[in-house]
Design a protein around this motif. Sequence first.
Motif, PDB file in Angstrom:
ATOM      1  N   SER A  70       0.829  -1.201   0.000  1.00 30.80           N
ATOM      2  CA  SER A  70       0.000   0.000   0.000  1.00 30.80           C
ATOM      3  C   SER A  70       0.863   1.250   0.000  1.00 30.80           C
ATOM      4  O   SER A  70       2.095   1.177   0.093  1.00 30.80           O
ATOM      5  CB  SER A  70      -0.908  -0.005   1.231  1.00 30.80           C
ATOM      6  OG  SER A  70      -0.125   0.191   2.407  1.00 30.80           O
ATOM      7  N   ASP A  71       0.204   2.381  -0.064  1.00 27.47           N
ATOM      8  CA  ASP A  71       0.914   3.653  -0.081  1.00 27.47           C
ATOM      9  C   ASP A  71       0.879   4.346   1.280  1.00 27.47           C
ATOM     10  O   ASP A  71       1.032   5.557   1.371  1.00 27.47           O
ATOM     11  CB  ASP A  71       0.313   4.584  -1.151  1.00 27.47           C
ATOM     12  CG  ASP A  71       0.516   4.030  -2.551  1.00 27.47           C
ATOM     13  OD1 ASP A  71       1.563   3.399  -2.782  1.00 27.47           O
ATOM     14  OD2 ASP A  71      -0.372   4.211  -3.393  1.00 27.47           O
ATOM     15  N   PHE A  72       0.659   3.569   2.344  1.00 22.81           N
ATOM     16  CA  PHE A  72       0.673   4.148   3.680  1.00 22.81           C
ATOM     17  C   PHE A  72       2.099   4.539   4.055  1.00 22.81           C
ATOM     18  O   PHE A  72       3.070   3.967   3.557  1.00 22.81           O
ATOM     19  CB  PHE A  72       0.181   3.150   4.743  1.00 22.81           C
ATOM     20  CG  PHE A  72      -1.174   2.563   4.466  1.00 22.81           C
ATOM     21  CD1 PHE A  72      -2.139   3.251   3.745  1.00 22.81           C
ATOM     22  CD2 PHE A  72      -1.484   1.302   4.944  1.00 22.81           C
ATOM     23  CE1 PHE A  72      -3.375   2.696   3.496  1.00 22.81           C
ATOM     24  CE2 PHE A  72      -2.726   0.740   4.707  1.00 22.81           C
ATOM     25  CZ  PHE A  72      -3.664   1.443   3.977  1.00 22.81           C
ATOM     26  N   LEU A  73       2.194   5.489   4.983  1.00 25.00           N
ATOM     27  CA  LEU A  73       3.493   5.733   5.593  1.00 25.00           C
ATOM     28  C   LEU A  73       3.886   4.506   6.401  1.00 25.00           C
ATOM     29  O   LEU A  73       3.029   3.819   6.966  1.00 25.00           O
ATOM     30  CB  LEU A  73       3.431   6.962   6.505  1.00 25.00           C
ATOM     31  CG  LEU A  73       3.203   8.312   5.829  1.00 25.00           C
ATOM     32  CD1 LEU A  73       3.037   9.398   6.885  1.00 25.00           C
ATOM     33  CD2 LEU A  73       4.342   8.657   4.893  1.00 25.00           C
ATOM     34  N   LYS A  74       5.182   4.217   6.445  1.00 25.70           N
ATOM     35  CA  LYS A  74       5.640   3.019   7.156  1.00 25.70           C
ATOM     36  C   LYS A  74       5.227   3.031   8.622  1.00 25.70           C
ATOM     37  O   LYS A  74       4.911   1.994   9.200  1.00 25.70           O
ATOM     38  CB  LYS A  74       7.155   2.881   7.029  1.00 25.70           C
ATOM     39  CG  LYS A  74       7.621   2.479   5.636  1.00 25.70           C
ATOM     40  CD  LYS A  74       9.115   2.245   5.601  1.00 25.70           C
ATOM     41  CE  LYS A  74       9.558   1.790   4.205  1.00 25.70           C
ATOM     42  NZ  LYS A  74      11.014   1.547   4.140  1.00 25.70           N
ATOM     43  N   LYS A  75       5.248   4.225   9.235  1.00 24.17           N
ATOM     44  CA  LYS A  75       4.889   4.291  10.654  1.00 24.17           C
ATOM     45  C   LYS A  75       3.414   3.952  10.860  1.00 24.17           C
ATOM     46  O   LYS A  75       3.038   3.363  11.874  1.00 24.17           O
ATOM     47  CB  LYS A  75       5.206   5.667  11.230  1.00 24.17           C
ATOM     48  CG  LYS A  75       4.419   6.824  10.623  1.00 24.17           C
ATOM     49  CD  LYS A  75       4.791   8.139  11.287  1.00 24.17           C
ATOM     50  CE  LYS A  75       3.980   9.302  10.719  1.00 24.17           C
ATOM     51  NZ  LYS A  75       4.338  10.586  11.379  1.00 24.17           N
ATOM     52  N   HIS A  76       2.570   4.290   9.874  1.00 26.65           N
ATOM     53  CA  HIS A  76       1.155   3.940   9.972  1.00 26.65           C
ATOM     54  C   HIS A  76       0.961   2.439   9.803  1.00 26.65           C
ATOM     55  O   HIS A  76       0.157   1.824  10.516  1.00 26.65           O
ATOM     56  CB  HIS A  76       0.357   4.693   8.906  1.00 26.65           C
ATOM     57  CG  HIS A  76       0.278   6.160   9.150  1.00 26.65           C
ATOM     58  ND1 HIS A  76      -0.081   7.059   8.163  1.00 26.65           N
ATOM     59  CD2 HIS A  76       0.536   6.896  10.262  1.00 26.65           C
ATOM     60  CE1 HIS A  76      -0.058   8.281   8.663  1.00 26.65           C
ATOM     61  NE2 HIS A  76       0.319   8.213   9.935  1.00 26.65           N
TER      62      HIS A  76
END
Length: 229
Positions: free
Chosen positions: A142-148
Amino acid sequence: MNYIALIASVLVGYLVVILAKPKGKSTQLLLSFSGAYLLSTTVLHLLPEVFESHQEHIGAYILVGILLQTILEYFSKGVEHGHVHIHSHINKIPWLLFLSLYIHAFVEGIPLATIENSTLLWAIVVHKIPISIVLVAFLLKSDFLKKHALMLIILFALMSPLGSFLSEKIPFFATYQHAITAIVIGVFLHIATAILFETTENHQFNIKKFVVVLLGFGTAMLTTYMIGH
C-alpha cells in the motif's frame, strides 16, 4: 505465555514477509493447514466442552458466531481467510477493514482465559501466522506511511492478548463463559470452512492442498489427545 505466543505469531508473519517474500501458492497452503488445524480443534475440543456444560441455547450462540463473522467479513474483505479484496495501492487507511479484523482478533482471544489447556492457544497461533503474512504483504504494497503500517500491525498483534486479559479481569466474561465460547466456535467454523472449501481454480482436485489439510487434521488430533488431555 498466552500473550507472548499471540504477539509472536504476528511477528513471525511479519518476518516471513520481510525475509522470505513468500509467493501466493505457499501462503495458500499455509492457510489450508491453519484452517484444517482450526476446524479440528473446534470440533474435537471446543464443541464437546461447551455442550458438556449443558447450558441452554448453545447451538443458537454458535449460529450467532457464524452471523457475526459473516458481518465482520463484509467489512474486512476476507482477510481472516487469506484474501484482501480491495486494491492494494491505496493511500487512505481502510479503517472499517482493520476495525473488523481487530474485533475478530479480540473476540477469539476471550476464551483463552477459561480454556484449561493450550489447545486453543496453538490453534489461534497457527491461524494468525498466515493471516499476518497476508496483512503485512497488503500493508507493504500500500501507499501508507511506514509508521502507519507498523502501528496497524502492532494493534493487530495486541487485540487477542487484550481480549484474553479483559476476560480475566471482567466478571461478565466468566459469567457467560460458555455462551461466549460458543460464539467463538461459530466464528471459527465460518473461517475454517471458508478456507478449506473455497473453490479451487477450474474446480480441480488439488492434491497438495489435500495433503496439507490432512496434516492439519492430524496435527490437531495429536495436540488435542496427547497434549490437551
